[in-house]
Design a protein around this motif. Structure first.
Motif, PDB file in Angstrom:
ATOM      1  N   ARG A 112     -38.719 -78.353 -11.911  1.00 32.57           N
ATOM      2  CA  ARG A 112     -38.310 -79.435 -12.213  1.00 32.57           C
ATOM      3  C   ARG A 112     -37.108 -79.511 -12.938  1.00 32.57           C
ATOM      4  N   TRP A 114     -36.203 -80.932 -15.767  1.00 29.09           N
ATOM      5  CA  TRP A 114     -36.334 -80.775 -17.269  1.00 29.09           C
ATOM      6  C   TRP A 114     -36.635 -79.385 -17.260  1.00 29.09           C
ATOM      7  N   ARG A 129     -43.868 -79.884 -23.809  1.00 32.81           N
ATOM      8  CA  ARG A 129     -45.118 -80.734 -23.256  1.00 32.81           C
ATOM      9  C   ARG A 129     -45.965 -81.151 -24.523  1.00 32.81           C
ATOM     10  N   ARG A 147     -34.318 -90.482 -19.552  1.00 31.80           N
ATOM     11  CA  ARG A 147     -33.974 -90.766 -18.134  1.00 31.80           C
ATOM     12  C   ARG A 147     -32.794 -91.596 -17.757  1.00 31.80           C
ATOM     13  N   ASP A 166     -37.915 -85.513 -13.465  1.00 28.71           N
ATOM     14  CA  ASP A 166     -39.151 -84.893 -12.931  1.00 28.71           C
ATOM     15  C   ASP A 166     -38.786 -84.569 -11.521  1.00 28.71           C
TER      16      ASP A 166
END
Length: 387
Positions: A112, A114, A129, A147, A166
């Protein structure tokens, strides 16, 4: 290099020094010499070059964390990568649609955005995480801000494909710290070391080996972090890396995406206009068409050679655009398992539309080498036979 030593501390140090030297030469060369014609020192260009040391600081942080993985998570080096699936092909041939469609299958794990940009190492992933969990407890203000920044920073790049933290993304971005990401060559058009990433076979054997060892170790980290699931990788810029990938992962399934060459080159050059503006390069708009004509000649030839392997499936973009479900069914037939119902549900057939005309870039059939058309014919015939 022995499997147990792949991505070891000594190898990381050597690759770090090599990458630092490549980036430093590219950066210093941007102020004089042949880069000046392709990237004049406009105010935007000067600002970009002055900010580049910050990029290098971020890469240094990545290297430190990659090294720390060997102390905190040494088990990742024993992680096997079983039957990976590689979506390769020429850029602008439907690789993104296919990648994101297959990424809906929970049996796969794929990188992904990120993870690639902020967490190529395991310690960074686990740390982030944890931050994500805390952020969710507070209503996710950090996630919303990131975002917004990614959306704003990627404005215009949606012509290449939709961007999101994502979103399933090309794992060659994880090679940025190692100066192994082809996209970096767009920022430094005078760097022969970065340009060579578009034609893997032009690099020295040692450099190729080091990059493949590092890429393998990065993918081991990824699979380890995701519970050993089957790796799904997509890299249109890896067209010339196919033979090396097949040698490294002999049980891999290769899916090669192709497109009519004139339309593919035109679409690629058109989609890179925002990158020209971002990096303040190719002011006359003449270098990119010439450069990518050469790249596509090599890529089609390399793909035609790779297509001879039994586990390789060739998909034509035109067929994919018209009958995406049938393409996915064909892929799962090759994989030897049923296609999950949700596969392809979130993918889009193409990026937001953008206009491009081969004639605008002085592209005619005669402007592309005959070997390209021969290779495309071989691939096109195989795609038809495999439907």
């Amino acid at each position: 290099m022995a499997f147990a030593k792949r991505g070891s501390g000594d190898a990381l140090m050597r690759l770090f020094l090599e990458a630092t030297a490549i980036y430093t030469r590219a950066w210093l060369g941007a102020f004089w010499g042949r880069q000046r014609a392709a990237a004049p020192l406009t105010p935007r260009r000067i600002l970009l070059l002055l900010l580049f040391p910050l990029f290098m600081v971020v890469q240094l942080l990545h290297w430190l964390c990659l090294a720390l993985d060997h102390v905190l998570f040494p088990a990742f080096r024993r992680q096997s990568i079983h039957r990976p699936v590689f979506v390769l092909g020429v850029p602008r041939s439907g690789t993104t649609f296919l990648h994101r469609a297959l990424a809906d299958d929970s049996a796969f794990t794929t990188t992904r955005t990120w993870e690639l940009l902020f967490a190529p190492s395991l310690c960074q992933r686990y740390f982030i995480r944890g931050l994500i969990g805390l952020d969710k407890l507070m209503g996710a203000p950090i996630a919303h801000a990131l975002r917004w920044l990614v959306k704003r920073g990627g404005r215009g790049l949606e012509a290449i494909h939709a961007i999101g933290l994502d979103a399933a993304e090309e794992d060659y971005l994880a090679l940025l710290p190692a100066a192994g990401c082809f996209f970096a060559s767009l920022a430094f058009p005078g760097s022969s070391s970065l340009a060579a990433l578009g034609d893997f076979n032009t690099m020295s054997e040692g450099r190729r080996q080091r990059l493949m060892d590092h890429y393998h170790a990065l993918m081991q980290r990824h699979v380890f972090a995701h519970g050993g699931r089957q790796l799904l990788s997509k890299n249109a810029a890896f067209a010339s890396w196919g033979d090396a990938l097949k040698e490294r992962f002999p049980d891999a399934t290769m899916i090669l995406c192709i497109r009519e060459p004139l339309r593919a080159v035109s679409s690629q050059v058109s989609s890179l206009q925002p990158a020209r503006s971002l990096f303040a390069t190719d002011p006359d708009g003449e270098d990119l068409p010439r450069l990518f004509r050469q790249y596509y000649e090599r890529w089609f030839t390399d793909l035609a050679r790779l297509a001879s392997h039994r586990e390789t499936l060739v998909i034509d973009q035109e067929w994919m655009a018209k009958e995406g479900d049938k393409v996915l069914d064909q892929i799962y037939l090759r994989l030897g398992r049923d296609r999950p119902e949700n596969t392809g549900a979130t993918a889009t057939v193409s990026a937001p539309p953008h206009r491009h005309d081969p004639g605008h870039y002085d592209l005619q059939r005669e402007s592309l080498d005959a070997t390209l058309w021969e290779a495309y014919s071989v691939l096109s015939r195989q795609a038809l036979l495999q439907r």
